[in-house]
Design an enzyme around this catalytic site. Structure first.
Site, mmCIF file in Angstrom:
data_model
loop_
_atom_site.group_PDB
_atom_site.id
_atom_site.type_symbol
_atom_site.label_atom_id
_atom_site.label_comp_id
_atom_site.label_asym_id
_atom_site.label_seq_id
_atom_site.Cartn_x
_atom_site.Cartn_y
_atom_site.Cartn_z
ATOM 1 N N HIS A 78 -47.469 -25.216 -32.862
ATOM 2 C CA HIS A 78 -46.796 -26.039 -33.867
ATOM 3 C C HIS A 78 -46.097 -27.217 -33.200
ATOM 4 C CE1 HIS A 78 -46.613 -22.633 -37.096
ATOM 5 N NE2 HIS A 78 -47.841 -22.932 -36.718
ATOM 6 N N CYS A 92 -55.593 -31.568 -36.363
ATOM 7 C CA CYS A 92 -55.678 -30.559 -37.421
ATOM 8 C C CYS A 92 -56.009 -31.220 -38.756
ATOM 9 C CB CYS A 92 -54.374 -29.781 -37.519
ATOM 10 S SG CYS A 92 -54.014 -28.829 -36.024
ATOM 11 N N CYS A 128 -41.151 -20.485 -34.899
ATOM 12 C CA CYS A 128 -40.583 -21.704 -34.297
ATOM 13 C C CYS A 128 -39.065 -21.742 -34.448
ATOM 14 C CB CYS A 128 -41.228 -22.950 -34.896
ATOM 15 S SG CYS A 128 -42.947 -23.155 -34.356
ATOM 16 N N GLU A 177 -43.058 -28.496 -33.354
ATOM 17 C CA GLU A 177 -41.750 -28.282 -32.735
ATOM 18 C C GLU A 177 -41.858 -27.463 -31.457
ATOM 19 O OE1 GLU A 177 -41.601 -25.775 -36.555
ATOM 20 O OE2 GLU A 177 -42.999 -27.105 -35.560
ATOM 21 N N CYS A 201 -41.448 -22.670 -39.269
ATOM 22 C CA CYS A 201 -41.803 -21.297 -39.596
ATOM 23 C C CYS A 201 -40.826 -20.366 -38.866
ATOM 24 C CB CYS A 201 -43.240 -20.998 -39.181
ATOM 25 S SG CYS A 201 -43.483 -20.889 -37.386
#
Length: 143
Positions: A70, A26, A101, A72, A98
């Protein structure tokens, strides 16, 4: 474990999470996660596309594609496909979770989250606090 020794371990694991995040393809944000249980790393993850997809996290406009996982979530999913359990574990993550998550973290049994950078939306942290997950903000990890 005494507080200064715990802090030393926390910083070391956060530095490892930061290194792990550098493996992400990313461009906008590279996030790394490490899950530790009984002083043993049981999983790791970084943000990226699902298996079998091109390693491009952003679309033509530079926005993150909706299906990017993500860090996690990747780490928790890795534990789910192993013989390990997150019950009572600590999650070390470079960016606070977030809201999506945070549900996974709570449901997986992780009891402590140590993070380096606070995400702009703190609803994930507020949810974890309400769920009884211990939160530790550690902006300075380099000794």
């Amino acid at each position: 474990m005494n507080k200064s020794k715990q802090e030393k371990y926390d910083k070391a694991y956060l530095r490892m999470a930061k290194e792990w995040g550098k493996l992400s393809y990313c461009r906008r944000k590279q996030v790394g996660a490490i899950i530790v249980k009984d002083r043993m790393i049981i999983s790791d993850g970084y943000n990226g596309t699902p298996t079998g997809f091109d390693n491009y996290c952003e679309d033509e406009e530079g926005y993150t594609k909706w299906y990017v996982l993500h860090a996690e979530a990747n780490a928790i999913l890795k534990v789910a496909s192993s013989t390990q359990s997150c019950q009572g574990a600590t999650l070390y993550i470079t960016l606070s979770p977030c809201r999506e998550c945070s549900k996974l973290i709570h449901q997986s049994g992780i009891k402590r989250v140590v993070y380096q950078i606070a995400y702009k939306d703190d609803s994930g942290l507020n949810f974890l606090k309400r769920a009884g997950v211990e939160l530790e903000f550690m902006p300075q990890i380099d000794d």
